[in-house]
Scaffold this motif. Sequence first.
Motif, PDB file in Angstrom:
ATOM      1  N   ASN A 225     102.651   2.525  17.632  1.00  0.00           N
ATOM      2  CA  ASN A 225     101.205   1.870  17.860  1.00  0.00           C
ATOM      3  C   ASN A 225     100.979   0.585  17.164  1.00  0.00           C
ATOM      4  OD1 ASN A 225     100.334   4.354  19.660  1.00  0.00           O
ATOM      5  ND2 ASN A 225     100.531   5.374  17.782  1.00  0.00           N
ATOM      6  N   VAL A 226     101.884  -0.118  16.706  1.00  0.00           N
ATOM      7  CA  VAL A 226     101.449  -1.352  16.270  1.00  0.00           C
ATOM      8  C   VAL A 226     100.946  -2.234  16.876  1.00  0.00           C
ATOM      9  CG1 VAL A 226     102.431  -3.591  15.042  1.00  0.00           C
ATOM     10  CG2 VAL A 226     103.079  -1.121  14.064  1.00  0.00           C
ATOM     11  N   SER A 227      99.671  -2.758  16.726  1.00  0.00           N
ATOM     12  CA  SER A 227      98.986  -3.632  17.640  1.00  0.00           C
ATOM     13  C   SER A 227      98.124  -4.633  17.151  1.00  0.00           C
ATOM     14  CB  SER A 227      97.982  -2.689  18.312  1.00  0.00           C
ATOM     15  OG  SER A 227      98.396  -1.430  18.715  1.00  0.00           O
ATOM     16  N   ASP A 228      97.719  -5.441  17.967  1.00  0.00           N
ATOM     17  CA  ASP A 228      96.950  -6.756  17.410  1.00  0.00           C
ATOM     18  C   ASP A 228      95.404  -6.110  17.673  1.00  0.00           C
ATOM     19  OD1 ASP A 228      95.320  -8.994  16.813  1.00  0.00           O
ATOM     20  OD2 ASP A 228      97.197 -10.228  17.416  1.00  0.00           O
ATOM     21  N   ASP A 229      94.356  -5.857  16.646  1.00  0.00           N
ATOM     22  CA  ASP A 229      93.387  -5.281  16.947  1.00  0.00           C
ATOM     23  C   ASP A 229      92.365  -5.421  15.458  1.00  0.00           C
ATOM     24  OD1 ASP A 229      91.138  -3.884  18.249  1.00  0.00           O
ATOM     25  OD2 ASP A 229      92.702  -3.065  19.704  1.00  0.00           O
ATOM     26  N   LEU A 230      91.340  -4.601  15.570  1.00  0.00           N
ATOM     27  CA  LEU A 230      90.426  -4.459  14.327  1.00  0.00           C
ATOM     28  C   LEU A 230      91.257  -3.729  13.238  1.00  0.00           C
ATOM     29  CD1 LEU A 230      87.194  -2.918  16.137  1.00  0.00           C
ATOM     30  CD2 LEU A 230      87.991  -5.361  16.007  1.00  0.00           C
ATOM     31  N   ARG A 231      91.131  -4.419  12.074  1.00  0.00           N
ATOM     32  CA  ARG A 231      91.883  -4.060  10.794  1.00  0.00           C
ATOM     33  C   ARG A 231      90.939  -2.653  10.369  1.00  0.00           C
ATOM     34  NH1 ARG A 231      94.130  -8.864   9.508  1.00  0.00           N
ATOM     35  NH2 ARG A 231      96.077  -8.729  10.140  1.00  0.00           N
ATOM     36  N   GLU A 232      89.762  -2.492  10.786  1.00  0.00           N
ATOM     37  CA  GLU A 232      89.190  -1.267  10.507  1.00  0.00           C
ATOM     38  C   GLU A 232      89.635  -0.082  11.078  1.00  0.00           C
ATOM     39  OE1 GLU A 232      86.360  -4.813  10.015  1.00  0.00           O
ATOM     40  OE2 GLU A 232      87.879  -4.159  11.289  1.00  0.00           O
ATOM     41  N   LEU A 233      90.622  -0.286  12.238  1.00  0.00           N
ATOM     42  CA  LEU A 233      91.162   0.900  12.881  1.00  0.00           C
ATOM     43  C   LEU A 233      92.271   1.735  12.172  1.00  0.00           C
ATOM     44  CD1 LEU A 233      91.958  -0.485  16.504  1.00  0.00           C
ATOM     45  CD2 LEU A 233      90.386   1.476  15.984  1.00  0.00           C
ATOM     46  N   ASP A 234      92.837   0.946  10.940  1.00  0.00           N
ATOM     47  CA  ASP A 234      93.670   1.409  10.197  1.00  0.00           C
ATOM     48  C   ASP A 234      93.202   2.166   8.826  1.00  0.00           C
ATOM     49  OD1 ASP A 234      95.998   1.025  11.589  1.00  0.00           O
ATOM     50  OD2 ASP A 234      96.543  -0.850  10.144  1.00  0.00           O
ATOM     51  N   LEU A 235      91.787   1.740   8.611  1.00  0.00           N
ATOM     52  CA  LEU A 235      91.217   2.204   7.323  1.00  0.00           C
ATOM     53  C   LEU A 235      90.105   3.367   7.728  1.00  0.00           C
ATOM     54  CD1 LEU A 235      90.191  -1.536   5.954  1.00  0.00           C
ATOM     55  CD2 LEU A 235      91.979  -0.060   5.713  1.00  0.00           C
ATOM     56  N   ILE A 236      89.704   3.601   8.771  1.00  0.00           N
ATOM     57  CA  ILE A 236      88.958   4.710   9.116  1.00  0.00           C
ATOM     58  C   ILE A 236      89.725   6.121   8.880  1.00  0.00           C
ATOM     59  CG2 ILE A 236      87.223   3.413  10.716  1.00  0.00           C
ATOM     60  CD1 ILE A 236      88.974   5.175  13.000  1.00  0.00           C
ATOM     61  N   LEU A 237      90.876   6.186   8.957  1.00  0.00           N
ATOM     62  CA  LEU A 237      91.685   7.516   9.059  1.00  0.00           C
ATOM     63  C   LEU A 237      91.841   8.034   7.921  1.00  0.00           C
ATOM     64  CD1 LEU A 237      94.609   6.167  11.345  1.00  0.00           C
ATOM     65  CD2 LEU A 237      92.517   7.427  11.948  1.00  0.00           C
ATOM     66  N   THR A 238      91.825   7.476   6.798  1.00  0.00           N
ATOM     67  CA  THR A 238      91.765   8.138   5.365  1.00  0.00           C
ATOM     68  C   THR A 238      90.434   8.882   5.070  1.00  0.00           C
ATOM     69  OG1 THR A 238      93.537   6.741   4.464  1.00  0.00           O
ATOM     70  CG2 THR A 238      92.100   7.882   3.180  1.00  0.00           C
ATOM     71  N   PRO A 239      89.402   8.396   5.276  1.00  0.00           N
ATOM     72  CA  PRO A 239      88.172   8.998   5.001  1.00  0.00           C
ATOM     73  C   PRO A 239      88.080  10.044   6.381  1.00  0.00           C
ATOM     74  CG  PRO A 239      87.661   6.888   5.852  1.00  0.00           C
ATOM     75  CD  PRO A 239      89.103   6.833   5.561  1.00  0.00           C
ATOM     76  N   MET A 240      88.361   9.901   7.417  1.00  0.00           N
ATOM     77  CA  MET A 240      88.126  10.947   8.646  1.00  0.00           C
ATOM     78  C   MET A 240      89.487  11.995   7.896  1.00  0.00           C
ATOM     79  SD  MET A 240      89.580  10.898  12.443  1.00  0.00           S
ATOM     80  CE  MET A 240      90.882  12.028  12.466  1.00  0.00           C
ATOM     81  N   ALA A 241      90.331  11.794   7.838  1.00  0.00           N
ATOM     82  CA  ALA A 241      91.512  12.887   7.136  1.00  0.00           C
ATOM     83  C   ALA A 241      91.010  13.761   6.113  1.00  0.00           C
ATOM     84  CB  ALA A 241      92.620  12.152   6.772  1.00  0.00           C
ATOM     85  N   ALA A 242      90.170  13.120   5.090  1.00  0.00           N
ATOM     86  CA  ALA A 242      89.788  13.671   4.147  1.00  0.00           C
ATOM     87  C   ALA A 242      88.715  14.840   4.280  1.00  0.00           C
ATOM     88  CB  ALA A 242      89.087  12.814   3.049  1.00  0.00           C
ATOM     89  N   VAL A 243      88.069  14.291   5.405  1.00  0.00           N
ATOM     90  CA  VAL A 243      87.145  15.587   6.169  1.00  0.00           C
ATOM     91  C   VAL A 243      87.976  16.553   6.986  1.00  0.00           C
ATOM     92  CG1 VAL A 243      85.074  15.959   7.573  1.00  0.00           C
ATOM     93  CG2 VAL A 243      85.038  14.045   5.882  1.00  0.00           C
TER      94      VAL A 243
END
Length: 317
Positions: A225-243
């Motif tokens: 899924n390596v892409s050219d897009d919003l860097r935030e897409l990679d960063l949201i997954l850790t706080p989401m996964a924590a919940v």
Amino acid sequence: MATLREAPDDVPRASRIARVIDTAATERGILARACNRVGIDPGVADNAGLLAYGENAVFALPQAGIVARIARGPHLLDRARREIEVARWLRDQDFPTVRPAEQVPAQPVSVSERPVTFWELLEPADRDPDVKDLARLLKRLHALPRPPFALPAREPLALVETWLDSADAAVHLDDRRFLLDRKAELLDAYAAVRPVLEPGVVHGDALLRNVGVHGGRPLLLDLENVSDDLRELDLILTPMAAVRYGLPDGAVEKFVRKYGFDVTSWDGYPVLRAVRELAATAWVAQHVPGNPAAEDEFAHRVRCLRTGDTTSRWHSF
């Protein structure tokens, strides 16, 4: 597309379980044919260990020193080609990640319209990864220049309908309609998101499970899924996964300190999290036929989305 029925219960559970057994045999048969196609003894497929079965069936072939990934269908051929191209580019950048198998220079290969790629078999893991490993790898990935070939946008909801279609009658028609309506709503909201970080190369599935610590260093795994897009897409997954999946106390704070940006303070975070949770729910649908645990988990996730429950724990698949 096969005809949808109003309820999944008209497919007997015994029939669905039999379908899973047939599927496992089919995957191993495709593996043997793919090995034969690239000059690897097809007999090694008999002793191959199934490492994962999601978007790909992933087999370890220790006798050949490789890992094989069999994608679910021809719609993933371009992605398999790009994954190999990305991996070779990252190798040239000396980025710590998995490497395509050198003994198979021309890949992917297609067997029964299923794209198959071959990778170097990693050494046994030194330890479990932690969120600091993930944050370091993402910070380094995000610092790379764009590659000399085009990368697509991430489009996190692009396969929602495909995943639902693959479940056929095992997904209730009302749930399918709800998820597709939700997709349409979120596509509009996603288009309105404005990033605060400079867009560029992203991993696209930056969960902790896609980090391995091998040979003394953390590696970023699964490059499909390596892409050219919003860097935030990679960063949201850790706080989401924590919940949703559970991480140790303080994991999100450690991740933020190591990366240097708290994505939860950004006004686009709720939209990107909702997008990812819809995709994660639809993704489970393809595992529902013949899998009672996946059936229960899919129903649970749909219920959470319907009711706006953002705190209930989900189980990984």
